[in-house]
Design a protein around this motif. Structure first.
Motif, PDB file in Angstrom:
ATOM      1  N   SER A 195       8.505 -14.122   1.279  1.00  0.00           N
ATOM      2  CA  SER A 195       7.498 -13.634   0.690  1.00  0.00           C
ATOM      3  C   SER A 195       5.855 -14.039   1.288  1.00  0.00           C
ATOM      4  O   SER A 195       4.909 -13.440   0.929  1.00  0.00           O
ATOM      5  CB  SER A 195       7.295 -13.630  -0.739  1.00  0.00           C
ATOM      6  N   GLY A 196       5.804 -14.968   1.793  1.00  0.00           N
ATOM      7  CA  GLY A 196       4.848 -15.646   2.505  1.00  0.00           C
ATOM      8  C   GLY A 196       4.944 -15.434   3.957  1.00  0.00           C
ATOM      9  O   GLY A 196       5.145 -14.583   4.515  1.00  0.00           O
ATOM     10  N   ARG A 197       3.965 -16.309   4.618  1.00  0.00           N
ATOM     11  CA  ARG A 197       3.748 -16.384   6.080  1.00  0.00           C
ATOM     12  C   ARG A 197       5.120 -17.043   6.828  1.00  0.00           C
ATOM     13  O   ARG A 197       6.006 -17.700   6.238  1.00  0.00           O
ATOM     14  CB  ARG A 197       2.924 -17.500   6.290  1.00  0.00           C
ATOM     15  N   HIS A 198       5.608 -16.207   7.893  1.00  0.00           N
ATOM     16  CA  HIS A 198       6.640 -16.408   8.597  1.00  0.00           C
ATOM     17  C   HIS A 198       6.405 -17.597   9.614  1.00  0.00           C
ATOM     18  O   HIS A 198       5.331 -17.619  10.193  1.00  0.00           O
ATOM     19  CB  HIS A 198       7.344 -15.118   9.349  1.00  0.00           C
ATOM     20  N   LYS A 199       7.311 -18.334   9.819  1.00  0.00           N
ATOM     21  CA  LYS A 199       7.206 -19.502  11.063  1.00  0.00           C
ATOM     22  C   LYS A 199       8.029 -19.125  11.999  1.00  0.00           C
ATOM     23  O   LYS A 199       9.453 -19.110  11.843  1.00  0.00           O
ATOM     24  CB  LYS A 199       7.751 -20.665  10.199  1.00  0.00           C
ATOM     25  N   PRO A 200       7.460 -18.775  13.286  1.00  0.00           N
ATOM     26  CA  PRO A 200       8.212 -18.327  14.330  1.00  0.00           C
ATOM     27  C   PRO A 200       9.518 -19.077  14.722  1.00  0.00           C
ATOM     28  O   PRO A 200      10.666 -18.397  15.167  1.00  0.00           O
ATOM     29  CB  PRO A 200       7.439 -18.231  15.452  1.00  0.00           C
TER      30      PRO A 200
END
Length: 117
Positions: free
Chosen positions: A25-30
């Motif tokens: 639900s938050g920022r994706h970490k590549p």
């Protein structure tokens, strides 16, 4: 196909589906996203290969995969949580998650507190 082979297929299927069904639900970490994708595709590929060309599977291999499955179930499929060692995260977690937040250092002051009589 042996019972250990069937358990091997089931455990890898659990690993792959648990990662596939994870929603963030938050920022994706590549880097973590790529790592999760590699784990998921590898698990599915191993299932397909083992179904089409049954090979010998060791108990140690199945136990290692079961440990990964249990860890993923415990963290609801969140691969990034597998790398956190402390409240702030480990160095590996910070590297993989691209966390640029540095810990705030407490500044030492040489102020002496005066006490009024």
């Amino acid at each position: 196909m042996t019972i250990l082979g069937i358990v091997h297929i089931l455990v890898l299927t659990v690993v792959a589906f648990r990662i596939m069904l994870f929603t963030r639900s938050g920022r994706h970490k590549p880097i973590i996203s790529v790592l999760a994708y590699i784990i998921m595709v590898s698990a599915f590929t191993e299932v397909i290969v083992h179904i089409t060309m049954p090979a010998t599977v060791s108990l140690a291999q199945v136990m290692m995969e079961a440990a990964l499955a249990l860890a993923l179930i415990a963290h609801h499929g969140n691969v990034a949580e597998l790398f956190k060692a402390t409240k702030d995260g480990s160095k590996l977690s910070q590297l993989l998650c691209w966390t640029s937040q540095k810990k705030k250092r407490k500044t030492k002051t040489n102020k002496h507190h005066e006490v009024s009589p």
